[in-house]
Write a protein that holds these residues in place. Structure first.
Motif, PDB file in Angstrom:
ATOM      1  N   PRO A  21       0.585  -1.143   0.151  1.00  0.00           N
ATOM      2  CA  PRO A  21       0.030  -0.135   0.173  1.00  0.00           C
ATOM      3  C   PRO A  21       0.863   1.197   0.056  1.00  0.00           C
ATOM      4  O   PRO A  21       0.553   2.206  -0.734  1.00  0.00           O
ATOM      5  N   GLY A  22       1.746   1.345   0.666  1.00  0.00           N
ATOM      6  CA  GLY A  22       2.873   2.343   0.819  1.00  0.00           C
ATOM      7  C   GLY A  22       3.714   2.761  -0.273  1.00  0.00           C
ATOM      8  O   GLY A  22       3.626   4.072  -0.894  1.00  0.00           O
ATOM      9  N   THR A  68       0.848   4.183  -2.898  1.00  0.00           N
ATOM     10  CA  THR A  68       0.434   5.588  -2.784  1.00  0.00           C
ATOM     11  C   THR A  68       1.623   6.434  -3.062  1.00  0.00           C
ATOM     12  O   THR A  68       1.576   7.528  -3.789  1.00  0.00           O
ATOM     13  N   GLU A 102       1.777   9.395  -5.670  1.00  0.00           N
ATOM     14  CA  GLU A 102       1.871  10.882  -5.481  1.00  0.00           C
ATOM     15  C   GLU A 102       3.050  11.484  -5.906  1.00  0.00           C
ATOM     16  O   GLU A 102       3.283  12.830  -5.993  1.00  0.00           O
ATOM     17  N   ASP A 120      -5.978   1.613  -5.919  1.00  0.00           N
ATOM     18  CA  ASP A 120      -6.753   2.750  -6.389  1.00  0.00           C
ATOM     19  C   ASP A 120      -5.967   3.802  -6.451  1.00  0.00           C
ATOM     20  O   ASP A 120      -5.984   4.805  -7.368  1.00  0.00           O
ATOM     21  N   PRO A 121      -4.835   4.363  -5.669  1.00  0.00           N
ATOM     22  CA  PRO A 121      -3.982   5.710  -5.921  1.00  0.00           C
ATOM     23  C   PRO A 121      -3.504   5.383  -7.265  1.00  0.00           C
ATOM     24  O   PRO A 121      -3.770   6.675  -8.128  1.00  0.00           O
TER      25      PRO A 121
END
Length: 315
Positions: A87-88, A91, A95, A118-119
């Motif tokens: 997850p990290g 993301t 970003e 999703d990100p």
């Protein structure tokens, strides 16, 4: 019949450039398999010395670069990092603008479906979850083992055919797993495969303690037959003292384990209780034999009988 040779895959035009983020045991093997199917690995990221050596062995001449550069170079990116790191990573990549619209982003975690991506989806990526149900060694033998390997596949409906095609190109068999079922699916695989390794290792240690010189040779045929029978027949394949209701034998096992390998007792008891429950439910363990057995597994005594077969009580 034509005797013309099939063109070498290196002579075929590559359809996708492939990048790997996380050169653990899985990513390089999948990338090497995709290369055999005509795709072209172009970049891999890896931090540890072991990862870099693995990448050099499995993907020679493919440069090792930072994760963001992997995404900049590749049409198809394999995210093959540990589950807790995924997850990290996703993301962070989203970003920092590393994700490109139209880029295929594939993770190999058994735990997650595509929601974890999703990100990246919001940045325009095409998300796929392709989990090979296989243990990996980090060596070229892994590419061969992918032949016939089942993959847990989760993807949006519009990408389902693409996901299944990639699995088939790697020699695997796609098995659709719904998003909400991914944790249960992964738990099932861990229960079977990971715990099997622990059980076999403990069994070999105990056999060595009992004086067996080649426990692997002794266990190989037995475990192979047990696995084959279980896959074919399920609970009907249960054998042994628990399924038979031999409470005295089970009590003797527990007594010996407490003396020679106390760290294995809790695992033995847990598996014996689970086996007894399944044997009872499927009519293999007779109810009249279950009471003493369950008493032993609960930590009680075996009535008026000693585990060596002689009568207990005052003499």
């Amino acid at each position: 019949m034509s005797t013309a040779q099939q063109p070498d895959t290196k002579d075929r035009p590559a359809r996708l450039t492939v990048g790997v983020v996380g050169a653990g045991r899985v990513g390089p093997a999948l990338a090497a398999s995709l290369e055999l199917a005509g795709h072209r690995p172009v970049a891999v990221s890896g931090v540890s010395d072991a990862s870099r050596r693995r990448a050099a062995q499995m993907l020679p001449e493919v440069p090792v670069v930072p994760p963001a550069e992997v995404l900049a170079r590749a049409d198809l990116v394999l995210l093959t990092v540990p589950d807790d790191a995924l997850p990290g990573l996703v993301t962070g990549l989203a970003e920092t603008g590393a994700v490109r619209p139209g880029q295929l982003l594939v993770h190999t975690s058994g735990r997650y479906g595509t929601r974890v991506l999703d990100p990246a989806l919001r940045a325009g990526a095409l998300p796929l979850a392709l989990h090979p149900a296989m243990t990996f060694t980090g060596t070229p033998v892994d590419v061969q083992r992918l032949a016939g390997c089942s993959f847990g596949v989760t993807a949006p409906d519009e990408l389902r055919l693409a996901a299944e095609a990639l699995v088939i190109e790697m020699g695997g068999e796609p098995e659709w797993v719904a998003e909400e079922m991914r944790p249960l699916y992964h738990a099932a695989l861990a229960l079977g495969a990971n715990h099997l390794v622990t059980l076999v290792a403990q069994s070999m240690e105990l056999l060595r303690s009992a004086g067996v010189e080649a426990p692997d040779r002794m266990l190989g045929p037995l475990l192979g037959a047990a696995l084959d029978n279980a896959l074919r027949s399920g609970d009907a394949a249960l054998t042994g003292p628990v399924a038979r209701g031999d409470a005295g034998t089970v009590a003797a096992h527990i007594e010996e384990l407490r003396i020679h390998a106390p760290q294995t007792v809790s695992g033995y008891l847990a598996m014996a209780r689970a086996t007894a429950d399944r044997a009872l439910a499927h009519g293999l363990l007779k109810p009249e034999l279950a009471e003493d057995l369950l008493g032993v597994l609960a930590g009680g005594t075996l009535g008026n009988h000693r585990t060596d077969g002689t009568e207990g009580g005052a003499r």
